[in-house]
Write an enzyme that holds these catalytic residues in place. Structure first.
Site, PDB file in Angstrom:
ATOM      1  N   HIS A  81      -3.731  -4.949   0.506  1.00 25.82           N
ATOM      2  CA  HIS A  81      -3.198  -5.517   1.751  1.00 25.82           C
ATOM      3  C   HIS A  81      -3.312  -7.041   1.742  1.00 25.82           C
ATOM      4  O   HIS A  81      -4.267  -7.593   2.298  1.00 25.82           O
ATOM      5  CB  HIS A  81      -3.958  -4.941   2.954  1.00 25.82           C
ATOM      6  CG  HIS A  81      -3.653  -3.504   3.215  1.00 25.82           C
ATOM      7  ND1 HIS A  81      -2.547  -3.099   3.920  1.00 25.82           N
ATOM      8  CD2 HIS A  81      -4.283  -2.373   2.827  1.00 25.82           C
ATOM      9  CE1 HIS A  81      -2.520  -1.778   3.981  1.00 25.82           C
ATOM     10  NE2 HIS A  81      -3.563  -1.305   3.320  1.00 25.82           N
ATOM     11  N   CYS A 100       0.843  -1.199   0.000  1.00 25.94           N
ATOM     12  CA  CYS A 100       0.000   0.000   0.000  1.00 25.94           C
ATOM     13  C   CYS A 100       0.881   1.254   0.000  1.00 25.94           C
ATOM     14  O   CYS A 100       1.501   1.546  -1.013  1.00 25.94           O
ATOM     15  CB  CYS A 100      -0.992  -0.041   1.155  1.00 25.94           C
ATOM     16  SG  CYS A 100      -2.471   0.904   0.784  1.00 25.94           S
ATOM     17  N   GLU A 121      -1.800  -9.141   3.447  1.00 25.69           N
ATOM     18  CA  GLU A 121      -1.669  -9.730   4.794  1.00 25.69           C
ATOM     19  C   GLU A 121      -3.026 -10.042   5.418  1.00 25.69           C
ATOM     20  O   GLU A 121      -3.132 -10.898   6.294  1.00 25.69           O
ATOM     21  CB  GLU A 121      -0.847  -8.804   5.709  1.00 25.69           C
ATOM     22  CG  GLU A 121      -1.513  -7.498   6.142  1.00 25.69           C
ATOM     23  CD  GLU A 121      -1.344  -6.353   5.154  1.00 25.69           C
ATOM     24  OE1 GLU A 121      -1.106  -6.615   3.945  1.00 25.69           O
ATOM     25  OE2 GLU A 121      -1.472  -5.178   5.575  1.00 25.69           O
TER      26      GLU A 121
END
Ligand code: GLN
Length: 544
Positions: free
Chosen positions: A516, A382, A518
């Site tokens: 993102h 990001c 994750e």
């Protein structure tokens, strides 16, 4: 019909109720049940989106674009069930809904009150979309006795009557502290906390006692007697070596059996815990170790990058290595005397995570430059991708004044405000001066990857969907000069307007992503980008 498990906490905060809920859900799932976990947050923010990570930790984003409590990340990581907007509610959201309806005249002249209007809204939230579920676990944020959580406690008390006593179980998580001077575990705080809960009309069925030392039988019996629960329903929850050992540990303590018993259900055959055994096996039998330098802003509070931390650990599980994370404050690299190379040379890979604001940005850009020049694996997420583009623009594309409009006006805005983009609901528009709450590109968006790119080979596909949370975008008009400098736009939004991924083909591992990844990684299903990034770090560790 779905059965409800309500989880409250007592004595102190930070007892790990979220992990407890996630672990119990995983155990029920391992017995073949369909589960969903919900979080009730008593604070007055409508959602955690505008809160500082230092206040609240990470903001967890769902596919459907909700900015939610970080506990929803635990829920999703432990169950694989994608969290939704309807899984997290705050007092702020409940009141916002009620006040809007009051202004519209929906209450037809009635006095609007906490009971029944607020409690009804809380109950409606708990009961939404539960038809295809066996168990709904509802975690009440905060600690019993807080003024803010009272309407939630009252609502779950009422729900027991609404859905039937046999369809609800109350679990209370408490602390049994060890007093070193006396050499004893103390049960009194648990007794007080349960008394507080019963005074609100809730008798817990199961007590989960967090403790640093094993709970002796005598203490267990005492808690059972004073708190009016069966001795077997006093479950000891010792500190665990890894959060992924918690489901196994709770199962060994009999938690899932007790929960089924409290519902009057036969426990049946034991759960299939193979996935959790495999994770613990991978954590115990490691084949190496890598050190990852994460150059960010909120490095003082581990919860601020919770999902990122976990995803890196998952990458380690995929490669059977231990991942050491070195959290580095990007601002340190902005001091005149700072030595970026000396700080980053011991790292086997460098990651610049998401973030907001200008502070530390030059330090992040310096880290990208180091990783690019030294050919150290680099992952930008990001804001980290935006920094990689600014670095590329300045140092490989000849745009010396490249910057982001997030950092003020002036310079060449390689990264600029998004004013328009397409979502499932159609064209979304934003204004630069609008409200800060809920004004970002949020949630799952698709991206199309170039067939011959590094990322396409990592994902094994050219069509992906990942979660977003950002206000600014890399400006696709700079594609030609940036690519001439070696930074290739290898993933774009399906309409070709918004850069989603950049990579450097002349570098062993250099990837920046606007989303993102994750948020979607799981210990039993590590995200391919993190698995590949840690693999690159392992290779790097063999070089140095
Ligand atoms: N601050 C940047 C933006 O709003 C990046 C956000 C992030 O990293 N999540 O676009």
């Amino acid at each position: 019909m779905a059965r409800f498990i309500f989880i409250t906490g007592g004595v102190v905060s930070s007892l790990g109720k979220g992990l407890m809920a996630a672990s119990l859900a995983a155990l029920l799932q391992a017995r073949g049940y369909r589960v969903r976990i919900r979080k009730f947050d008593p604070y007055l923010n409508v959602d955690p989106g505008t809160m500082s990570p230092y206040q609240h930790g990470e903001v967890y984003v769902t596919d459907d674009g909700a900015e939610t409590d970080l506990d929803l990340g635990h829920y999703e990581r432990f169950t694989g069930v994608a969290a939704r907007q309807s899984d997290n509610v705050t007092s702020g959201r409940i009141y916002q809904q009620i006040i809007t309806r009051e202004r519209r005249g929906d209450y037809l002249g009635a006095t609007v009150q906490v009971i029944p209007h607020v409690t009804d809204a809380i109950k409606a939230f708990a009961m939404t979309d539960v038809d295809d579920l066996d168990f709904v676990l509802c975690e009440i944020g905060g600690t019993v006795g807080d003024i803010e959580s009272l309407p939630f406690i009252e609502a779950i008390r009422q729900l027991r009557n609404d859905v039937g006593r046999t369809n609800t179980v109350f679990i209370h998580v408490t602390l049994v502290p060890y007093i070193a001077a006396a050499g004893e575990l103390k049960t009194k705080p648990t007794q007080h906390s349960v008394r507080e809960l019963t005074s609100l009309g809730i008798q817990p069925d199961i007590l989960l006692c967090r403790t640093e030392h094993p709970l002796p039988e005598g203490e267990r019996a005492k808690i059972a007697l004073f708190c009016n629960v069966r001795k077997e329903a006093v479950i000891q929850a010792l500190d665990a070596s890894s959060i992924y050992a918690v489901p196994l540990q709770y199962h060994a303590e009999g938690l899932d059996n007790e929960v089924l018993r409290a519902f009057g259900m036969e426990p049946g055959s034991p759960p299939d815990l193979g996935r959790w055994d495999d994770i613990i096996d991978r954590q115990k039998n490691i084949e190496g170790e890598v050190t990852i330098g994460v150059v960010g802003k909120y490095v003082g509070l581990p919860d601020a990058y919770k999902s990122l931390h976990e995803a890196l650990i998952h990458g380690g599980l995929a490669n059977r290595v231990k991942v050491r994370i070195n959290w580095i404050d990007a601002e340190l690299f902005e001091q005149p005397e700072s030595d970026v190379a000396a700080a980053l040379e011991p790292m086997h890979a460098i990651l610049v995570p998401g973030g907001f604001g200008e502070r530390g940005s030059e330090g992040k850009i310096a880290s990208v430059k180091f990783a690019r020049e030294r050919k150290v694996p680099f992952f930008g997420i990001c804001l980290g991708m935006q920094m990689a583009c600014i670095e590329g623009a300045r140092n490989t594309a000849g745009i010396a004044d490249a910057t982001s409009s997030e950092f003020g006006s002036g310079g060449s805005p390689i990264v600029g405000i998004i004013t328009e983009w397409m979502s499932e609901e159609g064209l979304q528009k934003r204004e630069a001066g609008g409200d800060l709450g809920g004004t970002m590109r949020l949630g799952a968006y698709e991206a199309t990857l170039s067939g011959n790119s590094h990322v396409a080979s990592i994902y094994g596909t050219t069509s992906i969907s990942e979660r977003h949370r950002h206000r600014y975008e890399v400006n696709a008009h700079y594609k030609a000069p940036l690519e001439a400098g070696g930074l290739v736009f290898s993933g774009m939004s399906p309409d070709g307007e918004l850069p989603e991924i950049v990579e450097r083909p002349d570098h062993p591992w250099f990837v920046g992503v606007q989303f993102h990844p994750e948020l979607k990684s799981k210990p039993f299903d590590p995200h391919p980008l993190f698995a590949s990034f840690i693999e690159a770090a392992v290779k790097q560790s063999r070089l140095v």
